[in-house]
Design a protein around this motif. Structure first.
Motif, PDB file in Angstrom:
ATOM      1  N   ASN A 241      -1.954  -3.652   2.714  1.00  0.00           N
ATOM      2  CA  ASN A 241      -1.101  -3.398   4.102  1.00  0.00           C
ATOM      3  C   ASN A 241      -0.458  -4.444   4.775  1.00  0.00           C
ATOM      4  O   ASN A 241       0.416  -4.236   5.492  1.00  0.00           O
ATOM      5  CB  ASN A 241      -2.139  -2.942   5.043  1.00  0.00           C
ATOM      6  CG  ASN A 241      -3.221  -1.954   4.428  1.00  0.00           C
ATOM      7  OD1 ASN A 241      -3.959  -2.160   3.478  1.00  0.00           O
ATOM      8  ND2 ASN A 241      -3.256  -0.563   5.211  1.00  0.00           N
TER       9      ASN A 241
ATOM     10  N   ARG B  23       0.820  -1.268  -0.098  1.00  0.00           N
ATOM     11  CA  ARG B  23      -0.046  -0.084   0.031  1.00  0.00           C
ATOM     12  C   ARG B  23       0.815   1.421  -0.080  1.00  0.00           C
ATOM     13  O   ARG B  23       0.638   2.123  -0.680  1.00  0.00           O
ATOM     14  CB  ARG B  23      -0.934  -0.069   1.226  1.00  0.00           C
ATOM     15  CG  ARG B  23      -1.833   1.334   1.119  1.00  0.00           C
ATOM     16  CD  ARG B  23      -2.834   1.350   2.318  1.00  0.00           C
ATOM     17  NE  ARG B  23      -3.956   0.367   2.176  1.00  0.00           N
ATOM     18  CZ  ARG B  23      -4.796   0.491   1.359  1.00  0.00           C
ATOM     19  NH1 ARG B  23      -4.934   1.629   0.581  1.00  0.00           N
ATOM     20  NH2 ARG B  23      -5.752  -0.450   0.878  1.00  0.00           N
ATOM     21  N   THR B  24       1.864   1.335   0.820  1.00  0.00           N
ATOM     22  CA  THR B  24       2.838   2.403   0.856  1.00  0.00           C
ATOM     23  C   THR B  24       3.474   2.877  -0.330  1.00  0.00           C
ATOM     24  O   THR B  24       3.505   3.760  -0.677  1.00  0.00           O
ATOM     25  CB  THR B  24       3.766   2.247   2.275  1.00  0.00           C
ATOM     26  OG1 THR B  24       3.152   2.227   3.400  1.00  0.00           O
ATOM     27  CG2 THR B  24       4.835   3.462   2.239  1.00  0.00           C
TER      28      THR B  24
ATOM     29  N   GLU C 197       0.818   4.044  -2.865  1.00  0.00           N
ATOM     30  CA  GLU C 197       0.579   5.500  -2.513  1.00  0.00           C
ATOM     31  C   GLU C 197       1.682   6.510  -2.701  1.00  0.00           C
ATOM     32  O   GLU C 197       1.356   7.732  -3.069  1.00  0.00           O
ATOM     33  CB  GLU C 197       0.113   5.598  -1.332  1.00  0.00           C
ATOM     34  CG  GLU C 197      -1.198   4.734  -0.808  1.00  0.00           C
ATOM     35  CD  GLU C 197      -1.948   4.683   0.397  1.00  0.00           C
ATOM     36  OE1 GLU C 197      -0.900   5.117   1.223  1.00  0.00           O
ATOM     37  OE2 GLU C 197      -2.844   4.400   0.854  1.00  0.00           O
ATOM     38  N   THR C 198       2.870   5.794  -2.942  1.00  0.00           N
ATOM     39  CA  THR C 198       4.066   6.914  -2.935  1.00  0.00           C
ATOM     40  C   THR C 198       4.396   6.872  -4.299  1.00  0.00           C
ATOM     41  O   THR C 198       4.830   7.957  -4.923  1.00  0.00           O
ATOM     42  CB  THR C 198       5.308   6.578  -2.055  1.00  0.00           C
ATOM     43  OG1 THR C 198       4.836   6.374  -0.564  1.00  0.00           O
ATOM     44  CG2 THR C 198       6.304   7.406  -2.270  1.00  0.00           C
TER      45      THR C 198
ATOM     46  N   ALA D  33      -4.157   1.408  -8.341  1.00  0.00           N
ATOM     47  CA  ALA D  33      -4.196   2.279  -7.274  1.00  0.00           C
ATOM     48  C   ALA D  33      -5.503   2.849  -6.449  1.00  0.00           C
ATOM     49  O   ALA D  33      -5.538   3.685  -5.713  1.00  0.00           O
ATOM     50  CB  ALA D  33      -3.404   3.490  -7.464  1.00  0.00           C
ATOM     51  N   LYS D  34      -6.313   1.841  -6.545  1.00  0.00           N
ATOM     52  CA  LYS D  34      -7.709   1.930  -5.947  1.00  0.00           C
ATOM     53  C   LYS D  34      -8.079   0.694  -5.396  1.00  0.00           C
ATOM     54  O   LYS D  34      -7.905  -0.285  -5.622  1.00  0.00           O
ATOM     55  CB  LYS D  34      -8.795   1.927  -7.152  1.00  0.00           C
ATOM     56  CG  LYS D  34      -8.518   3.279  -8.101  1.00  0.00           C
ATOM     57  CD  LYS D  34      -9.587   3.330  -9.169  1.00  0.00           C
ATOM     58  CE  LYS D  34      -9.511   4.592 -10.154  1.00  0.00           C
ATOM     59  NZ  LYS D  34     -10.459   4.348 -11.222  1.00  0.00           N
ATOM     60  N   ASP D  35      -8.667   0.904  -4.074  1.00  0.00           N
ATOM     61  CA  ASP D  35      -9.418  -0.100  -3.254  1.00  0.00           C
ATOM     62  C   ASP D  35     -10.310  -0.479  -3.925  1.00  0.00           C
ATOM     63  O   ASP D  35     -11.403   0.264  -4.528  1.00  0.00           O
ATOM     64  CB  ASP D  35      -9.713   0.209  -1.860  1.00  0.00           C
ATOM     65  CG  ASP D  35      -8.443   0.622  -1.000  1.00  0.00           C
ATOM     66  OD1 ASP D  35      -7.545  -0.384  -1.128  1.00  0.00           O
ATOM     67  OD2 ASP D  35      -8.203   1.571  -0.379  1.00  0.00           O
TER      68      ASP D  35
END
Length: 519
Positions: free
Chosen positions: A169, A128-129, A132-133, A245-247
Protein backbone atom coordinates in the motif's frame (compact mmCIF):
# COMPACT_ATOMS: atom_id res chain seq x y z
CA UNK A 1 -13.42 8.72 11.59
CA UNK A 2 -14.34 12.44 11.53
CA UNK A 3 -12.72 13.51 8.26
CA UNK A 4 -12.98 16.93 6.66
CA UNK A 5 -15.79 17.07 4.12
CA UNK A 6 -15.17 17.52 0.41
CA UNK A 7 -15.12 21.19 -0.52
CA UNK A 8 -13.78 22.27 2.90
CA UNK A 9 -10.99 24.87 2.82
CA UNK A 10 -7.76 24.53 4.79
CA UNK A 11 -5.64 27.66 4.75
CA UNK A 12 -1.88 27.86 5.23
CA UNK A 13 0.30 30.98 5.20
CA UNK A 14 1.03 30.27 1.51
CA UNK A 15 -2.06 28.69 -0.03
CA UNK A 16 -5.74 27.92 0.32
CA UNK A 17 -6.33 24.17 -0.13
CA UNK A 18 -9.67 22.59 -1.08
CA UNK A 19 -10.44 19.04 0.10
CA UNK A 20 -11.15 16.89 -2.97
CA UNK A 21 -11.29 13.41 -1.38
CA UNK A 22 -10.01 11.25 1.48
CA UNK A 23 -7.08 9.07 0.36
CA UNK A 24 -6.50 7.19 3.60
CA UNK A 25 -7.05 7.12 7.34
CA UNK A 26 -5.01 5.69 10.20
CA UNK A 27 -4.72 5.78 13.96
CA UNK A 28 -2.63 8.95 13.93
CA UNK A 29 -3.55 10.84 10.79
CA UNK A 30 -5.75 11.40 7.74
CA UNK A 31 -4.47 11.91 4.18
CA UNK A 32 -6.46 13.96 1.68
CA UNK A 33 -6.21 14.78 -1.99
CA UNK A 34 -6.44 18.58 -2.16
CA UNK A 35 -6.26 21.24 -4.82
CA UNK A 36 -4.89 24.77 -4.80
CA UNK A 37 -4.55 27.56 -7.34
CA UNK A 38 -0.95 28.41 -8.14
CA UNK A 39 -0.06 31.49 -10.12
CA UNK A 40 2.16 30.93 -13.16
CA UNK A 41 3.08 34.47 -14.07
CA UNK A 42 -0.40 36.03 -14.14
CA UNK A 43 -2.31 32.80 -14.89
CA UNK A 44 -3.95 30.78 -12.07
CA UNK A 45 -3.39 27.03 -12.48
CA UNK A 46 -5.20 24.33 -10.46
CA UNK A 47 -2.68 21.91 -8.96
CA UNK A 48 -3.23 18.79 -6.87
CA UNK A 49 -1.37 17.89 -3.65
CA UNK A 50 -1.59 15.41 -0.78
CA UNK A 51 -2.40 16.93 2.60
CA UNK A 52 -1.72 14.98 5.77
CA UNK A 53 -3.56 15.97 8.94
CA UNK A 54 -2.50 15.10 12.49
CA UNK A 55 -5.58 13.42 14.00
CA UNK A 56 -5.51 10.74 16.73
CA UNK A 57 -8.81 8.93 16.39
CA UNK A 58 -8.89 7.65 19.99
CA UNK A 59 -8.60 11.07 21.61
CA UNK A 60 -9.98 13.56 19.06
CA UNK A 61 -13.33 14.82 17.87
CA UNK A 62 -14.21 17.38 15.20
CA UNK A 63 -16.55 20.33 15.29
CA UNK A 64 -18.77 21.16 12.32
CA UNK A 65 -16.41 23.98 11.32
CA UNK A 66 -13.57 21.46 10.93
CA UNK A 67 -11.68 22.30 14.12
CA UNK A 68 -10.18 19.42 16.09
CA UNK A 69 -11.17 19.03 19.75
CA UNK A 70 -8.91 16.97 22.02
CA UNK A 71 -10.20 15.17 25.12
CA UNK A 72 -8.89 17.05 28.16
CA UNK A 73 -7.37 13.91 29.72
CA UNK A 74 -5.32 13.21 26.58
CA UNK A 75 -4.02 16.64 25.65
CA UNK A 76 -0.50 15.82 26.80
CA UNK A 77 -0.39 12.74 24.55
CA UNK A 78 -1.83 14.71 21.63
CA UNK A 79 0.73 17.50 22.02
CA UNK A 80 3.67 15.06 22.17
CA UNK A 81 2.43 13.23 19.09
CA UNK A 82 1.88 16.55 17.32
CA UNK A 83 5.51 17.51 17.89
CA UNK A 84 6.55 14.15 16.49
CA UNK A 85 4.25 14.67 13.49
CA UNK A 86 5.94 17.98 12.70
CA UNK A 87 9.40 16.49 13.24
CA UNK A 88 8.54 13.72 10.75
CA UNK A 89 7.48 16.35 8.20
CA UNK A 90 10.58 18.46 8.82
CA UNK A 91 12.89 15.46 8.26
CA UNK A 92 11.09 14.58 5.03
CA UNK A 93 11.29 18.20 3.91
CA UNK A 94 15.06 18.18 4.49
CA UNK A 95 15.30 15.09 2.26
CA UNK A 96 13.51 16.80 -0.65
CA UNK A 97 15.31 16.16 -3.92
CA UNK A 98 18.02 14.02 -2.29
CA UNK A 99 16.41 10.76 -3.40
CA UNK A 100 13.81 10.20 -6.11
CA UNK A 101 12.22 7.34 -4.19
CA UNK A 102 10.99 9.47 -1.27
CA UNK A 103 7.77 11.46 -1.46
CA UNK A 104 8.45 15.22 -1.48
CA UNK A 105 7.13 17.44 1.30
CA UNK A 106 6.34 21.12 0.80
CA UNK A 107 5.03 23.29 3.64
CA UNK A 108 4.24 22.46 7.27
CA UNK A 109 1.64 24.55 9.10
CA UNK A 110 -0.96 24.68 11.89
CA UNK A 111 -4.72 25.07 11.33
CA UNK A 112 -7.97 23.79 12.88
CA UNK A 113 -6.21 23.28 16.26
CA UNK A 114 -3.88 20.68 14.72
CA UNK A 115 -0.98 20.37 12.25
CA UNK A 116 -0.71 19.63 8.54
CA UNK A 117 1.97 19.05 5.96
CA UNK A 118 1.71 19.14 2.18
CA UNK A 119 3.17 16.44 -0.08
CA UNK A 120 3.36 15.92 -3.82
CA UNK A 121 0.33 14.15 -5.28
CA UNK A 122 1.64 11.05 -7.06
CA UNK A 123 -0.13 10.12 -10.28
CA UNK A 124 -0.23 6.35 -10.41
CA UNK A 125 -1.37 3.36 -8.42
CA UNK A 126 0.07 1.57 -5.40
CA UNK A 127 1.76 -1.81 -5.75
CA UNK A 128 -1.24 -3.39 -4.02
CA UNK A 129 -3.73 -1.83 -6.46
CA UNK A 130 -1.59 -2.91 -9.42
CA UNK A 131 -1.41 -6.53 -8.24
CA UNK A 132 -5.10 -6.70 -7.33
CA UNK A 133 -5.99 -5.33 -10.77
CA UNK A 134 -3.49 -7.07 -13.05
CA UNK A 135 -2.26 -10.04 -11.01
CA UNK A 136 1.21 -10.88 -9.70
CA UNK A 137 4.38 -9.48 -11.25
CA UNK A 138 6.83 -11.64 -13.12
CA UNK A 139 10.08 -12.13 -11.24
CA UNK A 140 12.20 -9.71 -13.29
CA UNK A 141 9.73 -6.81 -12.92
CA UNK A 142 9.17 -7.43 -9.22
CA UNK A 143 12.88 -7.60 -8.39
CA UNK A 144 13.49 -4.42 -10.41
CA UNK A 145 10.97 -2.48 -8.31
CA UNK A 146 12.28 -3.96 -5.06
CA UNK A 147 15.82 -2.98 -6.09
CA UNK A 148 14.71 0.65 -6.41
CA UNK A 149 12.81 0.69 -3.11
CA UNK A 150 15.80 -1.05 -1.55
CA UNK A 151 18.01 1.85 -2.67
CA UNK A 152 15.52 4.25 -1.06
CA UNK A 153 15.52 2.37 2.24
CA UNK A 154 19.31 2.08 2.21
CA UNK A 155 19.46 5.88 1.78
CA UNK A 156 17.13 6.33 4.79
CA UNK A 157 19.09 3.86 6.91
CA UNK A 158 22.32 5.74 6.16
CA UNK A 159 20.64 8.71 7.87
CA UNK A 160 19.50 6.60 10.83
CA UNK A 161 15.83 6.57 9.78
CA UNK A 162 13.71 3.41 9.68
CA UNK A 163 10.38 3.45 7.84
CA UNK A 164 8.69 0.60 9.80
CA UNK A 165 5.65 0.45 7.51
CA UNK A 166 6.94 -0.86 4.18
CA UNK A 167 4.13 -2.72 2.43
CA UNK A 168 2.39 -2.81 -0.98
CA UNK A 169 0.00 0.00 0.00
CA UNK A 170 2.90 2.37 0.75
CA UNK A 171 4.78 1.97 -2.52
CA UNK A 172 3.37 4.20 -5.26
CA UNK A 173 4.17 3.61 -8.92
CA UNK A 174 4.72 7.12 -10.21
CA UNK A 175 4.21 7.74 -13.93
CA UNK A 176 6.73 10.15 -15.43
CA UNK A 177 5.40 11.88 -18.54
CA UNK A 178 8.76 12.88 -19.98
CA UNK A 179 10.03 9.34 -20.60
CA UNK A 180 6.91 7.22 -19.88
CA UNK A 181 8.72 5.25 -17.19
CA UNK A 182 7.43 4.07 -13.83
CA UNK A 183 9.32 5.00 -10.67
CA UNK A 184 8.41 3.45 -7.29
CA UNK A 185 8.08 6.02 -4.51
CA UNK A 186 7.92 5.26 -0.78
CA UNK A 187 5.12 7.08 1.06
CA UNK A 188 3.52 7.24 4.55
CA UNK A 189 6.27 7.93 7.06
CA UNK A 190 3.80 7.99 9.96
CA UNK A 191 5.60 5.19 11.84
CA UNK A 192 9.13 6.19 10.80
CA UNK A 193 11.67 6.62 13.58
CA UNK A 194 14.92 8.53 13.79
CA UNK A 195 17.96 7.55 15.86
CA UNK A 196 21.11 9.33 17.03
CA UNK A 197 24.72 8.36 16.35
CA UNK A 198 24.60 5.84 19.20
CA UNK A 199 21.50 4.20 17.65
CA UNK A 200 19.20 5.50 20.41
CA UNK A 201 15.67 6.61 19.55
CA UNK A 202 15.16 10.37 19.15
CA UNK A 203 11.56 10.21 17.94
CA UNK A 204 8.95 11.10 20.57
CA UNK A 205 6.47 8.59 19.15
CA UNK A 206 7.27 5.16 20.56
CA UNK A 207 3.85 3.72 19.79
CA UNK A 208 3.54 0.06 18.85
CA UNK A 209 1.91 -0.25 15.42
CA UNK A 210 2.13 -3.18 13.07
CA UNK A 211 0.90 -4.34 9.67
CA UNK A 212 -0.05 -8.01 9.80
CA UNK A 213 2.10 -10.03 7.42
CA UNK A 214 4.64 -7.26 6.90
CA UNK A 215 5.82 -6.43 10.42
CA UNK A 216 8.44 -8.73 11.99
CA UNK A 217 7.94 -10.21 15.43
CA UNK A 218 10.07 -7.68 17.30
CA UNK A 219 7.90 -4.81 16.06
CA UNK A 220 4.92 -6.15 18.03
CA UNK A 221 6.88 -5.42 21.21
CA UNK A 222 8.44 -2.05 20.24
CA UNK A 223 11.72 -1.07 18.66
CA UNK A 224 13.78 1.37 20.68
CA UNK A 225 17.17 1.01 18.97
CA UNK A 226 18.18 1.41 15.34
CA UNK A 227 17.44 -1.87 13.57
CA UNK A 228 17.35 -2.00 9.73
CA UNK A 229 16.27 -5.66 9.90
CA UNK A 230 12.63 -4.64 10.43
CA UNK A 231 12.56 -2.90 7.05
CA UNK A 232 14.46 -5.84 5.53
CA UNK A 233 11.69 -8.20 6.65
CA UNK A 234 8.93 -5.90 5.35
CA UNK A 235 10.60 -5.41 1.96
CA UNK A 236 10.99 -9.18 1.51
CA UNK A 237 7.34 -9.67 2.52
CA UNK A 238 6.35 -7.07 -0.09
CA UNK A 239 8.30 -8.97 -2.76
CA UNK A 240 6.50 -12.17 -1.69
CA UNK A 241 3.16 -10.37 -2.24
CA UNK A 242 4.24 -9.06 -5.65
CA UNK A 243 5.13 -12.58 -6.81
CA UNK A 244 2.12 -14.41 -5.34
CA UNK A 245 -0.68 -11.80 -4.99
CA UNK A 246 -1.01 -13.11 -1.41
CA UNK A 247 -0.33 -11.30 1.85
CA UNK A 248 2.16 -13.31 3.91
CA UNK A 249 0.94 -14.92 7.13
CA UNK A 250 1.70 -13.20 10.44
CA UNK A 251 5.41 -13.23 11.32
CA UNK A 252 5.00 -15.83 14.08
CA UNK A 253 3.78 -18.35 11.50
CA UNK A 254 6.36 -17.70 8.78
CA UNK A 255 8.46 -20.72 7.85
CA UNK A 256 10.76 -21.91 5.08
CA UNK A 257 8.15 -24.45 3.93
CA UNK A 258 5.36 -21.84 3.82
CA UNK A 259 7.38 -19.43 1.68
CA UNK A 260 8.70 -22.14 -0.64
CA UNK A 261 5.33 -23.82 -1.21
CA UNK A 262 3.53 -20.54 -1.97
CA UNK A 263 6.04 -19.05 -4.39
CA UNK A 264 5.40 -19.99 -8.04
CA UNK A 265 7.52 -22.84 -9.39
CA UNK A 266 9.12 -20.48 -11.93
CA UNK A 267 10.78 -18.34 -9.24
CA UNK A 268 14.57 -18.74 -9.17
CA UNK A 269 16.62 -20.16 -6.34
CA UNK A 270 18.34 -16.89 -5.49
CA UNK A 271 15.03 -15.02 -5.12
CA UNK A 272 13.50 -17.77 -2.96
CA UNK A 273 16.61 -17.96 -0.83
CA UNK A 274 16.85 -14.16 -0.48
CA UNK A 275 13.23 -13.94 0.68
CA UNK A 276 13.61 -16.82 3.15
CA UNK A 277 16.75 -15.34 4.70
CA UNK A 278 15.21 -11.85 4.94
CA UNK A 279 12.04 -13.19 6.62
CA UNK A 280 13.69 -15.20 9.40
CA UNK A 281 11.68 -14.89 12.63
CA UNK A 282 14.73 -14.13 14.74
CA UNK A 283 16.20 -10.77 13.75
CA UNK A 284 19.70 -11.98 14.66
CA UNK A 285 19.43 -14.76 12.06
CA UNK A 286 17.79 -12.50 9.47
CA UNK A 287 19.58 -10.71 6.61
CA UNK A 288 21.04 -7.72 8.44
CA UNK A 289 20.93 -4.89 5.89
CA UNK A 290 18.95 -3.81 2.86
CA UNK A 291 22.11 -3.89 0.75
CA UNK A 292 22.70 -7.52 1.75
CA UNK A 293 19.13 -8.39 0.77
CA UNK A 294 19.48 -6.67 -2.62
CA UNK A 295 22.81 -8.41 -3.21
CA UNK A 296 21.22 -11.78 -2.36
CA UNK A 297 18.44 -11.08 -4.86
CA UNK A 298 20.81 -10.20 -7.67
CA UNK A 299 23.61 -12.69 -7.11
CA UNK A 300 23.03 -15.82 -9.15
CA UNK A 301 24.11 -19.22 -7.90
CA UNK A 302 24.89 -21.38 -10.93
CA UNK A 303 24.82 -24.52 -8.78
CA UNK A 304 21.14 -24.08 -7.85
CA UNK A 305 18.22 -23.26 -10.08
CA UNK A 306 15.34 -23.86 -7.70
CA UNK A 307 15.02 -24.04 -3.94
CA UNK A 308 13.15 -27.33 -4.22
CA UNK A 309 16.34 -28.92 -5.55
CA UNK A 310 18.54 -27.70 -2.71
CA UNK A 311 20.16 -30.44 -0.64
CA UNK A 312 20.39 -29.39 2.99
CA UNK A 313 20.43 -30.57 6.59
CA UNK A 314 17.57 -29.06 8.56
CA UNK A 315 18.29 -29.07 12.27
CA UNK A 316 14.91 -27.80 13.45
CA UNK A 317 12.60 -30.48 12.13
CA UNK A 318 13.68 -33.46 10.13
CA UNK A 319 16.52 -34.20 7.75
CA UNK A 320 15.45 -33.90 4.12
CA UNK A 321 17.75 -34.80 1.26
CA UNK A 322 17.09 -35.14 -2.42
CA UNK A 323 18.48 -38.11 -4.38
CA UNK A 324 21.94 -37.45 -5.81
CA UNK A 325 23.94 -38.97 -8.66
CA UNK A 326 26.13 -41.82 -7.41
CA UNK A 327 29.37 -40.15 -8.47
CA UNK A 328 28.76 -37.22 -6.13
CA UNK A 329 27.76 -39.20 -3.06
CA UNK A 330 31.29 -39.74 -1.74
CA UNK A 331 32.17 -36.06 -1.91
CA UNK A 332 28.86 -34.99 -0.33
CA UNK A 333 29.20 -37.63 2.38
CA UNK A 334 32.60 -36.24 3.34
CA UNK A 335 31.07 -32.78 3.59
CA UNK A 336 28.26 -34.09 5.79
CA UNK A 337 30.70 -35.93 8.06
CA UNK A 338 32.65 -32.70 8.59
CA UNK A 339 29.43 -30.78 9.29
CA UNK A 340 28.23 -33.50 11.68
CA UNK A 341 31.53 -33.41 13.59
CA UNK A 342 31.29 -29.63 13.96
CA UNK A 343 27.72 -29.76 15.25
CA UNK A 344 28.45 -32.72 17.51
CA UNK A 345 31.39 -30.84 19.02
CA UNK A 346 29.04 -27.95 19.80
CA UNK A 347 26.53 -30.32 21.36
CA UNK A 348 23.95 -29.04 18.90
CA UNK A 349 23.40 -31.86 16.40
CA UNK A 350 19.98 -32.98 17.64
CA UNK A 351 17.54 -33.49 14.81
CA UNK A 352 14.46 -33.87 17.03
CA UNK A 353 14.99 -30.75 19.18
CA UNK A 354 11.77 -29.11 18.07
CA UNK A 355 9.83 -32.31 17.48
CA UNK A 356 10.37 -33.42 21.08
CA UNK A 357 9.24 -30.08 22.48
CA UNK A 358 5.77 -30.32 23.94
CA UNK A 359 3.38 -27.45 24.46
CA UNK A 360 4.11 -25.17 27.38
CA UNK A 361 0.41 -24.57 27.94
CA UNK A 362 -1.17 -25.46 31.33
CA UNK A 363 -1.81 -29.14 31.89
CA UNK A 364 -5.36 -29.24 33.17
CA UNK A 365 -8.55 -28.00 31.63
CA UNK A 366 -11.99 -28.69 33.00
CA UNK A 367 -14.81 -28.18 30.55
CA UNK A 368 -18.21 -27.56 32.06
CA UNK A 369 -21.19 -27.50 29.71
CA UNK A 370 -24.45 -25.83 30.67
CA UNK A 371 -26.98 -26.75 27.98
CA UNK A 372 -25.61 -25.16 24.82
CA UNK A 373 -23.39 -22.72 26.70
CA UNK A 374 -19.62 -23.19 26.96
CA UNK A 375 -18.11 -22.37 30.33
CA UNK A 376 -14.40 -23.07 30.59
CA UNK A 377 -12.26 -23.20 33.70
CA UNK A 378 -8.57 -23.21 32.98
CA UNK A 379 -6.02 -24.22 35.63
CA UNK A 380 -2.31 -23.72 35.20
CA UNK A 381 -0.09 -26.18 37.03
CA UNK A 382 3.40 -25.03 37.96
CA UNK A 383 6.08 -27.68 38.36
CA UNK A 384 9.57 -26.75 39.43
CA UNK A 385 11.99 -26.23 36.56
CA UNK A 386 15.59 -25.44 35.84
CA UNK A 387 14.89 -21.90 34.64
CA UNK A 388 12.21 -19.71 36.18
CA UNK A 389 11.26 -17.11 33.61
CA UNK A 390 9.77 -14.90 36.31
CA UNK A 391 13.36 -13.97 37.17
CA UNK A 392 16.42 -13.20 35.04
CA UNK A 393 18.00 -16.41 33.79
CA UNK A 394 21.11 -17.49 35.68
CA UNK A 395 22.54 -20.55 33.98
CA UNK A 396 25.75 -22.22 35.13
CA UNK A 397 27.27 -24.50 32.50
CA UNK A 398 30.62 -25.71 31.25
CA UNK A 399 32.90 -23.13 29.67
CA UNK A 400 32.85 -24.81 26.25
CA UNK A 401 29.11 -24.03 26.02
CA UNK A 402 29.41 -20.36 26.99
CA UNK A 403 28.16 -19.09 23.60
CA UNK A 404 25.07 -21.29 23.91
CA UNK A 405 24.48 -20.00 27.41
CA UNK A 406 24.41 -16.46 26.08
CA UNK A 407 21.88 -17.52 23.45
CA UNK A 408 19.75 -19.23 26.10
CA UNK A 409 19.73 -16.11 28.26
CA UNK A 410 18.91 -13.93 25.24
CA UNK A 411 15.81 -15.94 24.37
CA UNK A 412 14.69 -16.10 28.01
CA UNK A 413 15.11 -12.32 28.24
CA UNK A 414 13.10 -11.85 25.03
CA UNK A 415 10.30 -13.94 26.52
CA UNK A 416 10.44 -11.63 29.55
CA UNK A 417 10.02 -8.56 27.33
CA UNK A 418 7.04 -10.13 25.57
CA UNK A 419 5.45 -11.04 28.90
CA UNK A 420 5.87 -7.48 30.18
CA UNK A 421 4.19 -6.17 27.04
CA UNK A 422 1.32 -8.69 27.25
CA UNK A 423 0.59 -7.80 30.89
CA UNK A 424 0.09 -4.16 29.87
CA UNK A 425 -2.45 -5.18 27.22
CA UNK A 426 -4.65 -7.63 29.12
CA UNK A 427 -8.06 -7.95 27.53
CA UNK A 428 -6.76 -6.59 24.24
CA UNK A 429 -6.56 -8.57 20.99
CA UNK A 430 -2.93 -7.50 20.62
CA UNK A 431 -2.15 -9.32 23.85
CA UNK A 432 -3.09 -12.67 22.29
CA UNK A 433 -0.52 -12.32 19.55
CA UNK A 434 2.18 -11.10 21.93
CA UNK A 435 1.61 -14.07 24.26
CA UNK A 436 1.78 -16.51 21.35
CA UNK A 437 4.97 -14.85 20.14
CA UNK A 438 6.57 -15.46 23.53
CA UNK A 439 5.14 -18.94 23.95
CA UNK A 440 5.78 -20.50 20.57
CA UNK A 441 8.93 -18.81 19.39
CA UNK A 442 11.30 -17.35 21.96
CA UNK A 443 10.31 -19.82 24.66
CA UNK A 444 10.73 -22.76 22.28
CA UNK A 445 14.08 -21.37 21.14
CA UNK A 446 15.20 -21.29 24.77
CA UNK A 447 13.93 -24.85 25.21
CA UNK A 448 15.91 -26.09 22.22
CA UNK A 449 19.17 -24.63 23.48
CA UNK A 450 18.48 -25.78 27.04
CA UNK A 451 17.95 -29.32 25.79
CA UNK A 452 21.17 -29.30 23.78
CA UNK A 453 23.07 -28.28 26.94
CA UNK A 454 21.28 -30.29 29.62
CA UNK A 455 19.61 -33.03 27.60
CA UNK A 456 16.11 -31.91 28.64
CA UNK A 457 13.66 -29.10 28.15
CA UNK A 458 12.92 -26.27 30.57
CA UNK A 459 10.22 -27.87 32.69
CA UNK A 460 7.85 -24.93 32.83
CA UNK A 461 7.28 -21.28 32.27
CA UNK A 462 4.99 -20.17 35.08
CA UNK A 463 4.63 -16.65 33.84
CA UNK A 464 3.57 -17.56 30.30
CA UNK A 465 1.21 -20.23 31.64
CA UNK A 466 -0.46 -17.64 33.87
CA UNK A 467 -0.73 -15.15 31.00
CA UNK A 468 -2.37 -17.79 28.81
CA UNK A 469 -4.79 -18.79 31.59
CA UNK A 470 -5.73 -15.20 32.49
CA UNK A 471 -6.21 -14.10 28.90
CA UNK A 472 -8.15 -17.27 28.02
CA UNK A 473 -10.50 -16.87 30.97
CA UNK A 474 -10.99 -13.18 30.14
CA UNK A 475 -12.41 -13.96 26.67
CA UNK A 476 -14.42 -16.98 27.79
CA UNK A 477 -16.05 -15.04 30.64
CA UNK A 478 -16.74 -12.13 28.32
CA UNK A 479 -18.49 -14.49 25.90
CA UNK A 480 -20.45 -16.23 28.64
CA UNK A 481 -21.79 -12.92 29.95
CA UNK A 482 -23.55 -12.29 26.64
CA UNK A 483 -26.05 -15.07 27.40
CA UNK A 484 -28.19 -16.85 24.82
CA UNK A 485 -29.53 -13.82 22.97
CA UNK A 486 -29.09 -14.54 19.24
CA UNK A 487 -28.30 -10.86 18.62
CA UNK A 488 -25.06 -11.40 20.54
CA UNK A 489 -23.99 -14.61 18.80
CA UNK A 490 -21.62 -12.91 16.34
CA UNK A 491 -19.81 -11.08 19.14
CA UNK A 492 -19.81 -14.20 21.32
CA UNK A 493 -18.25 -16.16 18.45
CA UNK A 494 -15.49 -13.53 18.16
CA UNK A 495 -14.71 -13.76 21.89
CA UNK A 496 -14.55 -17.56 21.83
CA UNK A 497 -12.33 -17.46 18.75
CA UNK A 498 -9.93 -15.23 20.68
CA UNK A 499 -9.87 -17.82 23.47
CA UNK A 500 -9.37 -20.67 20.99
CA UNK A 501 -6.23 -19.00 19.63
CA UNK A 502 -4.70 -19.45 23.08
CA UNK A 503 -6.02 -22.92 23.88
CA UNK A 504 -7.19 -25.16 21.04
CA UNK A 505 -10.04 -26.82 22.89
CA UNK A 506 -12.23 -29.24 20.90
CA UNK A 507 -15.20 -28.13 22.99
CA UNK A 508 -14.69 -24.48 22.07
CA UNK A 509 -14.17 -25.32 18.40
CA UNK A 510 -17.44 -27.27 18.33
CA UNK A 511 -19.27 -24.41 20.01
CA UNK A 512 -17.84 -21.87 17.54
CA UNK A 513 -19.13 -24.02 14.66
CA UNK A 514 -22.54 -24.18 16.34
CA UNK A 515 -22.59 -20.40 16.65
CA UNK A 516 -21.68 -20.00 12.97
CA UNK A 517 -24.79 -21.97 12.01
CA UNK A 518 -26.99 -19.79 14.22
CA UNK A 519 -25.75 -16.45 12.89
Amino acid sequence: MNTLKEGTFVESPKHKYTIEQVLGTGGFGITYKVSAKIMVDNIPVKVYFCLKEHYIKDCCQRETNGKVIVNSSQKELFNKMQENFKSEATRLNMLNGKHKGIVRVNEIFNANNTSYYVMEYIIGSSVRTYVETKGPYNEKEAVSIINEIGETLSFLHSRKITHLDVKPNNIMLQSRDNDKTISPVLIDFGLAKHYDRKDNLTTINNTQCCSCGYSPMEQYVCIEQFSPTSDVYALAATLFFMLTAKDPVVSTEISYDYLNSNLPATISYQTRNAIAKAMEKDKEERTQTINDFINNLNTKDDNNTNLNNETKIIIKNETKQTPEPKETVKVKTLHYVIIAIVFATMGFFTVDIINSTTSSSPKEMDVIAAEDEASIVYTAEADSGDVDMQKPAKVTIHSENSSMAKELKRYVDLSQIYCDKAEKKKGNKASIQIILDAKYFYYDKANSIHKSIYGKRIENNKRIDKLVADEYNYWINKGNKLGKNKKNYALKKEYYENAYKLVESDRIRSYIKWLEKQI
